[in-house]
Design an enzyme around this catalytic site. Structure first.
Site: not given
Length: 366
Positions: A171, A175, A248, A279, A299, A347, A349
């Site tokens: 995922r 680039r 998790r 993060r 986090e 999972y 989005d």
């Protein structure tokens, strides 16, 4: 029966189904064990800043139907997700792009960057990646894997990258351009005023009861409605009779700072293994805030245990097999529809959640 539908969970999946059911003339009640609506997208105003209490949520989609649907309930700003990676004080662009490759190797052209990645992939002897480590090296080379992937991923999942399936890293955008937009999506942004305001509009006119645990009085609640829409953990519904699925969990340390700017970006990932948090989120930058103070959240990722808040399903082979067994039990429940991240052990989005519940609603309410 007082209701046609009892919806267990006031997150996106449950709230949108409740909205569609009410629109179809159904009697519907939403219950949630938390004291607030919104599930994990819940935001709370602190010092004039909409704080993402359960972690950063950036809406993004290429699905025009989903975008037009959710835009009924909120105006979205033009926020672009461009995280920064911090490795022992060295800062790198995420997603991995030409800025990252230039900082790491001094390369200037896409050809040079591609050649460097290919060289390091060959040195590692990887042909068919069989785990996350091998997949990551084949995508970005050994140097970037060691500095920007390995430590962060092992903190996040609590496992060696060699024990994790390769699909997790697929995922991650890579680039050979200078594009700093993490999501390659046509539509992207944050609801102006926060997600809670958006969910309030979705649930407008719907009966909601909070601080109510469905599983504590399951027999009673089952008797209140013709059908149940269940968005909680599927294994908890069956009292863990086949064993607990693994997740998790995430813990946040949130603090208000008496300064206007802490890190200059909404999200900074700490990719070394030694820093305990994964993060830091600076919430004001999701909505271009100029408040005199700022709110940050550190986090921390942790292994889930019963009683903790489950966040990310561990979709390895063992857990996937166990979920399939629970799914068979779920299919025998003629009165219950299991949906969402926890109900489907998947999972999701946000746009995929919306697409999924709209498809289910069209089928169920026609």
């Amino acid at each position: 029966m007082q209701y046609d539908y009892l919806v267990v969970g006031a997150g996106l999946y449950g709230s949108i189904f409740a909205h569609e059911a009410k629109k179809a003339g159904k009697r519907v009640l939403v219950i949630d064990k938390r004291p607030q609506i919104g599930g994990n997208v819940y935001t709370e105003e602190i010092e004039g800043i909409n704080v993402h209490i359960y972690g950063a949520h950036i809406f993004h989609t290429n699905n025009k139907k989903v975008w037009e649907y959710i835009s009924q309930f909120a105006e979205f700003n033009r926020y672009t997700n461009s995280p920064v990676a911090n490795y022992h004080g060295e800062l790198y662009s995420l997603p991995f792009n030409m800025y990252t490759f230039n900082k790491m190797w001094g390369v200037v052209t896409p050809e040079e960057a591609a050649a460097k990645i290919e060289e390091q992939k060959k040195e590692a002897g990887i042909t068919e990646p069989s785990n996350l480590e091998e997949q990551a090296i084949s995508l970005v080379g050994m140097d970037i894997y060691e500095k920007l992937v390995k430590g962060y991923t092992e903190k996040q999942w609590g496992r060696s990258c060699r024990e994790l399936p390769s699909f997790i890293i697929k995922r991650l955008p890579v680039r050979l351009t200078f594009d700093n937009n993490y999501f390659n999506a046509r539509y992207q942004g944050i609801p102006i005023g926060g997600y809670t305001r958006m969910v309030e509009k979705i649930l407008e006119g719907v009966e909601v009861q909070l601080n109510t645990d469905y599983l504590e009085k399951k027999e009673f609640w089952d008797g209140q409605a013709e059908k149940i829409i269940y968005t909680g953990p599927i294994d908890a519904y069956f009292a863990y009779k086949l064993g607990a699925l693994e997740y998790r969990s995430v813990r946040f340390e949130t603090e208000v700072l008496d300064k206007p700017n802490f890190q200059g970006n909404a999200v900074v990932n700490y990719t070394d293994r030694e820093t305990p948090w994964t993060r830091i989120i600076e919430h004001k930058f999701f909505e271009f805030g100029d408040q005199p103070k700022t709110v940050i959240s550190r986090e921390y990722s942790s292994e889930w245990k019963v009683g903790d808040e489950p966040y990310y399903p561990v979709n390895d082979e063992k857990n996937s097999k166990l979920y399939q067994e629970y799914k068979k039990l779920a299919e025998e429940e003629t009165k219950v529809i299991f949906g969402g991240r926890l109900g489907e052990y998947k999972y999701y989005d946000m746009d995929a959640v919306i697409d999924s519940v709209l498809r289910m609603s069209e089928k169920e309410l026609c």
